[in-house]
Design an enzyme around this catalytic site. Structure first.
Site, PDB file in Angstrom:
ATOM      1  N   GLY A  90       0.816  -1.210   0.000  1.00 41.95           N
ATOM      2  CA  GLY A  90       0.000   0.000   0.000  1.00 41.95           C
ATOM      3  C   GLY A  90       0.851   1.264   0.000  1.00 41.95           C
ATOM      4  CB  VAL A 135       1.042   3.852   4.741  1.00 41.09           C
ATOM      5  CG1 VAL A 135       1.839   3.866   6.036  1.00 41.09           C
ATOM      6  CG2 VAL A 135       0.157   5.092   4.658  1.00 41.09           C
ATOM      7  NE  ARG A 149      -6.416  -7.173  -3.695  1.00 38.27           N
ATOM      8  CZ  ARG A 149      -7.169  -7.187  -2.617  1.00 38.27           C
ATOM      9  NH1 ARG A 149      -8.191  -8.021  -2.538  1.00 38.27           N
ATOM     10  NH2 ARG A 149      -6.938  -6.383  -1.588  1.00 38.27           N
ATOM     11  CB  SER A 150       0.201  -8.393  -3.021  1.00 39.76           C
ATOM     12  OG  SER A 150      -0.646  -7.323  -3.277  1.00 39.76           O
ATOM     13  CB  CYS A 156      -2.032  11.655   8.229  1.00 43.67           C
ATOM     14  SG  CYS A 156      -3.642  11.598   7.438  1.00 43.67           S
ATOM     15  N   GLY A 201      -3.631   9.992   0.967  1.00 43.61           N
ATOM     16  CA  GLY A 201      -4.161   9.604   2.278  1.00 43.61           C
ATOM     17  C   GLY A 201      -5.248   8.547   2.161  1.00 43.61           C
ATOM     18  CE  LYS A 222     -10.397   8.388  11.853  1.00 49.11           C
ATOM     19  NZ  LYS A 222      -9.943   8.003  10.497  1.00 49.11           N
ATOM     20  CG  HIS A 242      -2.761  15.642   4.642  1.00 48.36           C
ATOM     21  ND1 HIS A 242      -2.945  15.084   3.400  1.00 48.36           N
ATOM     22  CD2 HIS A 242      -3.321  14.770   5.529  1.00 48.36           C
ATOM     23  CE1 HIS A 242      -3.582  13.919   3.527  1.00 48.36           C
ATOM     24  NE2 HIS A 242      -3.813  13.708   4.808  1.00 48.36           N
TER      25      HIS A 242
END
Ligand code: A2P
Length: 333
Positions: free
Chosen positions: A13, A15, A40-41, A129, A160, A213, A242
């Site tokens: 992914g 991150v 899948r990977s 984040c 993100g 959050k 961001h």
């Protein structure tokens, strides 16, 4: 120095990729690195320190011998698999929202509350984040003059949301350039050439989960639940990093130059503030960097003892992978 058996869960992914790169760049003492993702990977290869490592399907039995497991495969996977990792003897650093507000799980930003990691019972949570970059920038000010209130508006990059959102923005730009109709799957509206005031799900109050959050995680990390936080989180067509506009009310007045001075000495912060030279933090120059960049520091005219500023950070790094590896470094110290 002791080497650790480390796992990255969600290695393929957005991150996960960065976690592998940060482990290598910071020379984390890795004895063996295991990479996990979905079926899948399985069979894909990823490189780490000049070696090509296989990606394996994540299973409950994956954690034998693992000492530190960095999770970034979504909250569902964390809830299902983190307990197996802990049972096998690993400490989990979890980048998802699954355990962040759990009283038994420390929520750690190493520049702010490194001491909290000692309280862990197998899982340490990496904050959201948007929250990380805000608290790295406001906590040094709070240590000098208590923060009563923060109003924050975020301008959040598509990475993100993960790889699928990066691909969606790329595809939409090509569709637009090619004169085709813009199609969308990931967000409820096209993100290319647009600004969407909607990150995460809505609550009945009208706030989103991402916005709340920022409220609750700020209180937990800074150990002060009296700080009033109101956030509006916005998705923008930026690939990475961001940006946040912050408006802060302090208990005692600080001048803009006092705040610049405080932030120029703060860990993990770089002040970039010379508006006359068009110098202020920008997402495209912050992408790939470790620090939280702060600029446009000024006295806010709408509040008594007000400070306004602009805060930009690479949310895949300080907002996720770097913060997780910094936590692992505290564990290994
Ligand atoms: P995969 O690439 O095999 O789908 P992102 O947030 O960038 O979309 O990345 C999500 C990460 O979580 C990816 O590495 C993805 O692997 C992984 N992932 C998604 N579903 C599962 C699952 N069921 N089991 C293990 N890993 C998963």
């Amino acid at each position: 120095m002791k080497g650790y058996n480390v796992a990255v869960v969600g290695a393929t992914g957005a991150v996960g990729h960065e976690m592998i790169k940060v482990l290598e760049a910071r020379k984390f003492p890795v004895k063996e690195l295991k990479l996990f993702a979905s079926a899948r990977s399985s069979g894909k290869k990823m490189s780490f320190c000049g070696e090509s490592l296989p990606v394996e399907e994540l299973k409950s039995s994956s954690f034998k011998g693992i000492e530190i497991a960095l999770f970034s495969a979504g909250a569902g996977r964390s809830v299902e698999f983190a307990p197996h990792a802990v049972k096998s003897g690993a400490v989990v650093v979890d980048n998802s929202s699954a355990f962040r507000m759990d009283a038994n799980v420390p929520l750690v930003v190493p520049e702010i509350n490194p001491q909290d990691i000692k309280l862990h019972q197998g899982i340490i949570a990496n904050p959201n984040c948007s929250t990380i970059q805000m608290v790295v920038a406001i906590n040094p000010i709070h240590q000098v003059s208590r923060i009563k209130r923060v109003i924050v508006v975020t301008y959040q990059a598509v990475s993100g949301t993960g790889m699928k959102a990066i691909q969606e923005l790329e595809r939409q730009v090509k569709e637009w350039v090619g004169g085709k109709k813009i199609t969308h799957k990931v967000y409820p509206h096209p993100i290319a050439f647009n600004v969407i005031p909607h990150v995460d799900v809505f609550y009945d109050t009208g706030y989103t989960q991402e916005e709340m959050k920022m409220v609750h995680e700020t209180h937990k990390i800074m150990h002060d639940d009296k700080i009033q936080v109101s956030a509006t989180c916005v998705r923008v067509p930026v690939f990475r990093a961001h940006s946040e506009a912050l408006h802060i009310e302090l208990e005692k007045k600080l001048t803009a130059s006092q705040v610049k001075d405080i932030l120029s000495k703060a860990p993990g912060v770089k002040v970039q503030d010379d508006p006359q030279q068009n110098l202020y933090p920008l997402a495209i120059y912050t992408a790939g960097k470790y620090d939280v960049f702060v600029g446009r520091i000024r006295e806010d005219i709408a509040f008594p003892n007000g400070i306004a500023m602009w805060v930009v950070a690479d949310q895949l790094l300080k907002g996720a992978a770097l913060n997780a590896v910094q936590i692992a470094e505290l564990l290994s110290a």
